[in-house]
Write an enzyme that holds these catalytic residues in place. Structure first.
Site, PDB file in Angstrom:
ATOM      1  N   ASP A 468      38.930  36.056  36.148  1.00  0.00           N
ATOM      2  CA  ASP A 468      38.134  36.755  36.574  1.00  0.00           C
ATOM      3  C   ASP A 468      36.378  35.788  36.452  1.00  0.00           C
ATOM      4  O   ASP A 468      35.679  36.697  37.344  1.00  0.00           O
ATOM      5  CB  ASP A 468      38.483  37.514  37.097  1.00  0.00           C
ATOM      6  CG  ASP A 468      39.235  38.089  37.602  1.00  0.00           C
ATOM      7  OD1 ASP A 468      40.365  37.356  37.888  1.00  0.00           O
ATOM      8  OD2 ASP A 468      39.968  39.116  38.898  1.00  0.00           O
ATOM      9  N   GLU A 539      42.984  30.862  43.450  1.00  0.00           N
ATOM     10  CA  GLU A 539      42.999  31.742  43.577  1.00  0.00           C
ATOM     11  C   GLU A 539      43.079  32.412  45.082  1.00  0.00           C
ATOM     12  O   GLU A 539      42.055  32.879  44.672  1.00  0.00           O
ATOM     13  CB  GLU A 539      43.820  32.874  42.366  1.00  0.00           C
ATOM     14  CG  GLU A 539      42.570  33.500  42.420  1.00  0.00           C
ATOM     15  CD  GLU A 539      43.269  34.667  40.852  1.00  0.00           C
ATOM     16  OE1 GLU A 539      43.224  33.821  39.899  1.00  0.00           O
ATOM     17  OE2 GLU A 539      42.788  35.812  41.197  1.00  0.00           O
TER      18      GLU A 539
END
Length: 893
Positions: A468, A539
């Site tokens: 992330d 994603e």
């Protein structure tokens, strides 16, 4: 005791002097220490390691197991706890007191947890007397998280040396092992703390109460001569786009375990080409041996057999076999399979990351992978899942911190499926401001282990140093140094997000969501700011994926199936923001109407996930190479779940699976929500001429409003807007329109059929309130007219052919009625109504216009039960059961 890091292993040298024996020319051997282990909590024992690791100790009352196996896996297999995947049984296991939906990896182990103690793994094994005088190495493929390791009463490593879930270890146990007599290895393992770089589960699913502690990787005893040869790799560089000449560079790691200098030769073959190089090693020296094409001209290979991803060509594999020879005696040898291929990447003129395989661009269409939550390894299940990936026409699997087994990577190589992988988000792995000195050491050693373990595999696309978030400059540079030192041959990215770094600059990818439900039009309307069909989305997802009712009953108690707002459904949703299906449920009620039963709920869910997954992949396909990649979050689940999968935990393929399979067809016709255009997508690498595109639009009463046929030629790896459908076609009084598309080749064979239900008014998104999870709406689309579709009839008949792979079942379905048969699906079940999975159909969740017929096929394995049935169901058609036993079985033609 001296600790060194060598190759992909932390090597502990016990200070012994190695002397060549008469047996040192024997072939190196690997003894798999798989069966016959005993496991017990240290809190239940009075004995210490020096006693437990001797033959005099008798492990009475211990669990029996094979390894790999985590502690909880051992207990579940022994029946200590009820199936933790059913209902809320997981929460009944001692130590599972952390708040439901929280990330347990970031929390300390509860005081009352049985996993605060160490847990012992013990095994007795024999070493042949003929192996005396050789070097013995105890190899661990994965220990989570710390360990004290004892052999025959001697501690060969402690928790300061064995720490890190993703490190691998080879311990020199030559001075401890006694050839010709029984030997004992005992490993005291400890679970990771909240400050360790462990195996974590984030918000995908719960974390097991033992945090997956134990021996989760293989254990082997490796016997060889004084010099170890490890991690051979062949790297390819093509001299030009013709691929007619490939320069190969070969690497391998050497380690001299002895106290003596050794002169020897590294010799072997690469793709059948002989290579040889003299090497001198000082005592205990580590050295990387390199064969470069400038020095070894034979490595300038003419007309090589090239490895390709399966959609681009043949995943052809070659063999690299190396050995270290000293005085005519083989000390060690290693063989690996590899592909002659080259993966590169670039930033497009728009700043998007575009990957090339062997010089050709590839639109990455993938999905996120998860291991089983208890890290259980099931080879047949693994093969089934690779089959399903290819059946959906996906080309890539993404691993986020789940760094899979050798079997996984071998299958990816053989099947031609690309793998992108890297570290995980959301716990100590990305809390760099909280890193301890040990964290830095473990992170560096873990990366080195994994680079050298997997680097030779042909299927690897890219390594992500963060998920992330990108690492801070010092950590990223540390990672890049390790990757350079280990000659990682593929691209690397700083993270899966768009955040640039001062070290490597722009990543060229985005991780902007959504992860929760959005209507199909979302992927087309957003073209420059969020998760829509542009750039490379590492994603993203249209959210929940509710299994069919047969699967739901396998993990949700009957009295908790309906309504769906309860603790069981919450536990089997995600963590954090995804603890409920509220966004999905609200959209269902507004767009399709409120379901009245669990059957209604599952039925509508399949329609929504089919529609959503199809739209996501189609938007990215239409826009290539303004779009360069999309990874659905996720492909599969670690345990039975109602979110984020393309097939459920039991390998049943629902609406999302077949929507994906439809969208990713090699030759495909599709509809655009933003401009009503009909687009032909050619995902092959050959131009296709003379395709016939037919588009028809109907209102809700099946009145034809538009019809057009056009002949088109489509370039290789391209998309083409073929037919513009006028806006006026959709401006009538109908609340829903049906779009029926067909793509045929010259001979008239349909290569793609696609059917849409389009609302008169698309969903209105509240763009300013978009967050990382999804975009809210101010007005939902209205699909409620579908609930009043007239009842249709479907006639079905069976035909079965016997073949080498099993039985091919053909079902001919025909609609003799005057109504549309909507979302007709087939499932194979046994006599008790349980799904036989995987049983993937050539097409499923289809529509049949009045008078239309289709033939759908699936292949059942030879061991499928004789009393299996095919169940046909649909939105507005009566359910019927077809018995395979009543069909005539004929030999395959």
């Amino acid at each position: 005791m001296l600790q060194k890091v060598v190759g992909c292993f932390a090597v502990f040298i016990l200070g012994s002097t190695f002397t060549l024996s008469a047996h040192a020319d024997a072939s190196p051997s690997v003894m798999a220490l798989h069966e016959g282990w005993s496991v017990q909590s240290s809190c239940k024992l009075q004995a210490a390691g020096e006693n437990i690791s001797t033959t005099a100790y008798h492990p009475e009352g211990w669990y029996s197991t094979s390894v790999p196996a985590t502690v909880l896996t051992v207990q579940v297999a022994a029946g200590t706890y009820k199936d933790p995947y059913f209902g809320t049984n997981l929460r009944d296991i001692p130590g599972t007191t952390y708040p439901m939906g929280n990330d347990f990896s970031r929390l300390p182990m509860p005081e009352d947890s049985p996993y605060r103690c160490g847990w012992w793994y013990r095994k007795q094994f024999a070493v042949p007397a003929s192996e005396k005088g050789r070097t013995h190495w105890l190899r661990f493929g994965g220990i989570n998280y710390r360990a004290n390791i004892w052999v025959n009463g001697k501690r060969v490593a402690d928790t300061s040396q064995v720490a890190g879930a993703y490190r691998t270890y080879e311990l020199d146990v030559t001075d401890s092992v006694i050839p010709g007599k029984p030997n004992v290895v005992a490993v005291e393992t400890f679970a990771p703390t909240e400050k360790d770089l462990g195996i974590n589960w984030v918000d995908w699913n719960p974390c097991p109460p033992d945090k997956d502690m134990g021996l989760w990787g293989t254990v082997d005893l490796v016997t060889r001569g004084p010099v170890a040869l490890r991690s051979p790799m062949a790297v390819t560089h093509f001299t030009d786009a013709s691929l007619k000449e490939a320069d190969l560079t070969v690497y391998s790691e050497l380690h001299n375990a002895s106290d003596q200098p050794i002169k020897g030769t590294v010799t072997g073959t690469v793709a059948g080409i002989r290579i040889e190089q003299p090497v001198e090693l000082q005592p205990h020296e580590d050295k990387t041996v390199v064969f470069d094409p400038e020095t070894y001209k034979q490595l300038q290979v003419k007309n090589p057999a090239v490895w390709w991803p399966y959609q681009m060509g043949t995943p052809h594999l070659e063999t690299l076999a190396l050995r270290f020879v000293e005085g005519g005696k083989v000390s060690d040898e290693k063989s690996v399979r590899f592909g002659i291929r080259e993966v590169t990447s670039e930033l497009t003129d728009k700043g998007y990351r575009l990957f090339h395989v062997n010089g050709k661009p590839i639109l990455i269409r993938g999905a996120g992978w998860s291991q089983d939550m208890l890290l259980r390894q099931e080879p047949e299940r693994l093969r089934d899942q690779f089959m399903m990936v290819r059946d959906m026409h996906l080309n890539t699997i993404r691993l986020e911190g789940k760094l899979e087994t050798e079997d996984f990577f071998r299958l990816a190589d053989e099947q031609g499926v690309l793998v992108m992988l890297g570290w995980c988000c959301c716990d100590q792995w990305e809390q760099w401001d909280k890193w301890t000195p040990e964290n830095y050491q473990v992170a560096e050693a873990s990366l080195r282990s994994q680079m050298l373990r997997i680097r030779h595999h042909a299927s690897l696309l890219v390594w992500l140093n963060g998920s992330d978030n990108p690492p801070p400059a010092n950590v990223e540079q540390m990672y890049l140094n390790v990757e350079a030192q280990t000659h990682w041959p593929n691209p690397t990215l700083s993270s899966a997000s768009a955040k640039p770094t001062t070290v490597s600059g722009k990543s060229g990818v985005k991780m902007s969501g959504p992860y929760d439900y959005v209507a199909p039009s979302y992927w087309y309307i957003d073209q420059d700011k969020y998760g829509g069909g542009y750039g490379f989305n590492t994603e993203t997802s249209p959210g929940p994926a509710v299994p069919n009712v047969v699967s739901l009953k396998k993990f949700i108690p009957a009295d908790q199936l309906w309504p769906t707002v309860n603790k069981v459904w919450e536990l089997h949703s995600g963590g954090g923001k995804f603890r409920s299906l509220g966004t999905f449920d609200d959209a269902m009620k507004a767009a399709y109407g409120a379901p009245q039963t669990i059957e209604d709920y599952a039925r509508i869910s399949q329609v929504m996930t089919y529609d959503g997954e199809r739209a996501m992949y189609e938007a990215y396909s239409r826009n290539k190479y303004t779009s360069t990649g999309v990874v659905q979050w996720m492909l599969n689940n670690a345990w039975p779940s109602v979110i984020w999968h393309l097939y459920d935990y039991y390998l049943d393929a629902g609406g999302g699976y077949y929507g994906t399979k439809k969208a990713c067809e090699p030759l495909h016709v599709q509809y655009s929500y933003d401009d009503h255009s009909v687009v032909v997508v050619n995902s092959t690498y050959q131009p296709v001429a003379g395709l016939a595109v037919t588009a028809k639009v109907y209102d809700a009463d099946l009145k034809e409003l538009f019809s057009k046929e056009l002949r088109v030629d489509v370039a290789a790896d391209a998309s083409l807007r073929a037919i513009p459908v006028p806006d006026s076609v959709f401006s009538g009084a109908s609340k829903v329109y049906f779009v029926d598309l067909t793509l045929k080749q010259n001979a008239g064979e349909a290569v793609s059929r696609n059917f849409y239900w389009i609302p008169a008014k698309l969903t209105v998104f509240d763009w300013p309130k978009t967050d990382w999870a999804y975009t809210p709406v101010t007005q939902h689309e209205d699909m409620t007219v579908l609930e009043s579709l007239p009842q249709a009839k479907v006639d079905a008949s069976l035909h079965i052919e016997a073949g080498a792979e099993g039985k091919t079942v053909q079902v001919r379905v025909q609609n003799p009625s005057k109504a549309l048969a909507f979302q007709v699906s087939l499932a194979v079940r046994d006599a008790n109504g349980a799904d036989i999975a995987p049983a993937v159909w050539s097409d499923n969740y289809i529509e049949l216009m009045p008078g239309e017929s289709r033939i759908l096929t699936t292949t059942l394995r030879a061991h499928a039960p004789e009393d299996a049935v095919v169940v046909l169901s649909g939105w507005n058609v009566p359910k019927q059961t077809l018995h395979l036993s009543s069909a005539k079985l004929v030999a395959a033609r």
